[in-house]
Design a protein around this motif. Structure first.
Motif, short mmCIF file in Angstrom:
data_model
loop_
_atom_site.label_atom_id
_atom_site.label_comp_id
_atom_site.label_asym_id
_atom_site.label_seq_id
_atom_site.Cartn_x
_atom_site.Cartn_y
_atom_site.Cartn_z
N ASP A 69 -2.56 11.86 19.72
CA ASP A 69 -3.37 13.06 19.87
C ASP A 69 -2.77 14.14 18.97
N ASP A 70 -2.80 13.87 17.68
CA ASP A 70 -2.11 14.70 16.69
C ASP A 70 -3.10 15.64 15.99
N TYR A 71 -2.73 16.90 15.98
CA TYR A 71 -3.58 17.92 15.37
C TYR A 71 -2.80 18.74 14.34
N THR A 72 -3.54 19.26 13.40
CA THR A 72 -3.06 20.37 12.58
C THR A 72 -3.68 21.62 13.19
N TRP A 73 -2.84 22.59 13.54
CA TRP A 73 -3.36 23.79 14.21
C TRP A 73 -2.79 25.06 13.60
N VAL A 74 -3.44 26.16 13.93
CA VAL A 74 -2.98 27.49 13.52
C VAL A 74 -2.58 28.25 14.76
N GLY A 75 -1.43 28.92 14.71
CA GLY A 75 -0.98 29.69 15.86
C GLY A 75 -0.61 31.12 15.47
N PHE A 76 -0.77 32.03 16.43
CA PHE A 76 -0.40 33.43 16.26
C PHE A 76 0.81 33.72 17.15
N SER B 279 -3.55 10.62 4.35
CA SER B 279 -3.53 11.24 5.67
C SER B 279 -3.48 12.73 5.44
N THR B 280 -4.55 13.43 5.82
CA THR B 280 -4.63 14.87 5.60
C THR B 280 -5.25 15.53 6.82
N SER B 281 -5.25 16.85 6.83
CA SER B 281 -6.05 17.55 7.83
C SER B 281 -7.51 17.43 7.39
N MET B 282 -8.42 17.79 8.25
CA MET B 282 -9.84 17.59 7.94
C MET B 282 -10.40 18.56 6.90
N PRO B 283 -9.95 19.83 6.85
CA PRO B 283 -10.57 20.76 5.90
C PRO B 283 -10.71 20.26 4.46
N PRO B 284 -9.64 19.72 3.84
CA PRO B 284 -9.84 19.24 2.46
C PRO B 284 -10.57 17.91 2.37
N ALA B 285 -10.59 17.15 3.47
CA ALA B 285 -11.16 15.80 3.42
C ALA B 285 -12.67 15.77 3.66
N LEU C 170 0.83 -1.20 0.00
CA LEU C 170 0.00 0.00 0.00
C LEU C 170 0.86 1.25 0.00
N SER C 171 0.27 2.33 -0.45
CA SER C 171 0.90 3.64 -0.37
C SER C 171 -0.11 4.63 0.21
N TYR C 172 0.39 5.71 0.75
CA TYR C 172 -0.53 6.73 1.26
C TYR C 172 -0.08 8.11 0.81
N ALA C 173 -1.05 8.94 0.49
CA ALA C 173 -0.79 10.33 0.12
C ALA C 173 -0.87 11.18 1.38
N SER C 174 0.09 12.09 1.54
CA SER C 174 0.05 13.02 2.67
C SER C 174 0.17 14.44 2.15
N SER C 175 0.06 15.39 3.06
CA SER C 175 0.13 16.81 2.68
C SER C 175 1.56 17.31 2.59
N GLY C 176 2.53 16.40 2.52
CA GLY C 176 3.92 16.82 2.32
C GLY C 176 4.88 16.24 3.34
N ILE C 177 6.15 16.18 2.98
CA ILE C 177 7.18 15.65 3.87
C ILE C 177 7.30 16.52 5.12
N GLY C 178 7.28 15.85 6.27
CA GLY C 178 7.46 16.57 7.52
C GLY C 178 6.21 17.18 8.10
N THR C 179 5.10 17.12 7.37
CA THR C 179 3.85 17.61 7.94
C THR C 179 3.37 16.61 8.98
N THR C 180 2.48 17.04 9.86
CA THR C 180 1.96 16.09 10.85
C THR C 180 1.14 15.00 10.18
N THR C 181 0.58 15.29 9.00
CA THR C 181 -0.17 14.25 8.29
C THR C 181 0.78 13.13 7.85
N HIS C 182 2.01 13.47 7.54
CA HIS C 182 3.04 12.48 7.21
C HIS C 182 3.53 11.78 8.48
#
Length: 327
Positions: free
Chosen positions: A251-258, A207-213, A158-170
């Motif tokens: 408990d892995d998230y994609t988040w936005v920070g200021f 494996s992606t964040s939820m917004p595009p999925a 199997l293979s999996y698509a992610s949102s890029g090398i080093g992203t939390t989705t990877h």
């Protein structure tokens, strides 16, 4: 003698006056914020990225609630490191704000030289919306849940698509592969293209964040397998979490920070934090976040700082254990 004494007094007066002006400078800047001049919100990614969308929602609401002018500037490149380096050098006066993703916490471990120290070069201003990552499969893939997907990976290549090398989705899938003792080939894509690759059948899973999925899940074009948070997401309550299948400590998230440059006065940090929280709590903001599959919770700079330290440590460990790196 009297003349020298008079000049000395005059010199002391000038020195004290200069000191008072310097001391009053930051205080005056704090009092004027954000109306002295436009506030630049620098985003580490390009237009249309979820970080950019969140930044523009918050910028608009900040303008409405404070009466100031907030402009969004996109500085994509190097996983957000270009923007981070630029804001790191900005004056710590509240007029330059960095908006970044979880990559902010990952990059110092992932890149040989990210150009910043995540815990020293910035003040954690506020944690924005976040979303768990989600594992999805093409409808033709026979696995109906995570247990079946792992069993399938043991039988087939199997293979999996992610949102890029080093992203939390990877990195989340790499953690899962280690825990489950399976080998699934990683195929990195640009964030918006990863879910599209599964829809088109180019990869059996993603494996992606939820917004595009989420839109693709609701349209039946992909099937949701599991979210990577410790508990189920209220946005997709029927989708189990990875921990429900016996994989602990997920408990892995994609988040936005200021963030603000280091040295920003605490009183100003607290003031801007309060304004950002107010902007994020407006009904229109929350509605937009939900449409992206994201949720936000009021938090202080101190609370975000504690969260950030844990994230930096966690992802440093994952990068080390998986051997992930970006040249």
């Amino acid at each position: 003698m009297a003349l020298r004494y008079r000049y000395a007094l005059q010199g002391m007066g000038l020195l004290l006056g200069s000191f008072c002006l310097l001391a009053a400078g930051p205080a005056s800047a704090q009092a004027d914020w954000p109306k002295a001049r436009p506030v630049t919100i620098t985003v580490g990614f390009g237009p249309g990225a979820f970080t950019d969308v969140i930044a523009r929602v918050v910028a608009q609401k900040l303008g409405e609630t404070t009466g100031g002018t907030f402009t969004v500037e996109n500085k994509p490149g190097a996983g957000g490191n270009i923007a981070t380096g630029q804001v790191k050098r900005a004056a710590p006066d509240g007029y330059t704000i960095l908006v970044h993703s979880v990559a902010y916490a990952v990059n110092p471990s992932l890149y040989p030289n990210a150009g910043y120290d995540a815990l020293k070069d910035f003040v954690p201003l506020a944690l924005g919306p976040r979303t768990p990552n989600i594992i999805t499969v093409h409808p033709a893939t026979p696995a109906k849940d995570l247990k079946e997907l792992i069993e399938l990976a043991r039988r087939e290549k199997l293979s999996y698509a992610s949102s890029g090398i080093g992203t939390t989705t990877h990195l989340s899938i790499e953690r899962l592969k280690t825990a489950a003792k399976v080998d699934i080939t990683h195929v990195p894509y640009q964030p918006a293209q990863a879910i599209a690759a599964v829809v088109a059948g180019h990869a059996p899973m993603s494996s992606t964040s939820m917004p595009p999925a989420v839109p693709q899940i609701k349209a039946g074009k992909v099937r949701a397998i599991a979210v990577t948070s410790a508990k189920r997401s209220a946005l997709l309550p029927d989708v189990p979490s990875v921990t429900e299948f016996g994989y602990a400590d997920f408990d892995d998230y994609t988040w936005v920070g200021f963030f603000l440059p280091a040295g920003t006065p605490q009183a100003l940090v607290d003031r801007i934090n309060a304004e950002i929280n107010k902007a994020m709590e407006l009904p229109e903001s929350k509605e937009k976040f939900v449409s992206l599959g994201m949720e936000s919770t009021r938090n202080s700079s101190t609370e975000f700082g504690s969260f950030l330290r844990a994230e930096v440590d966690k992802w440093a460990g994952v990068v080390k254990s998986t051997g992930a790196k970006v040249e």
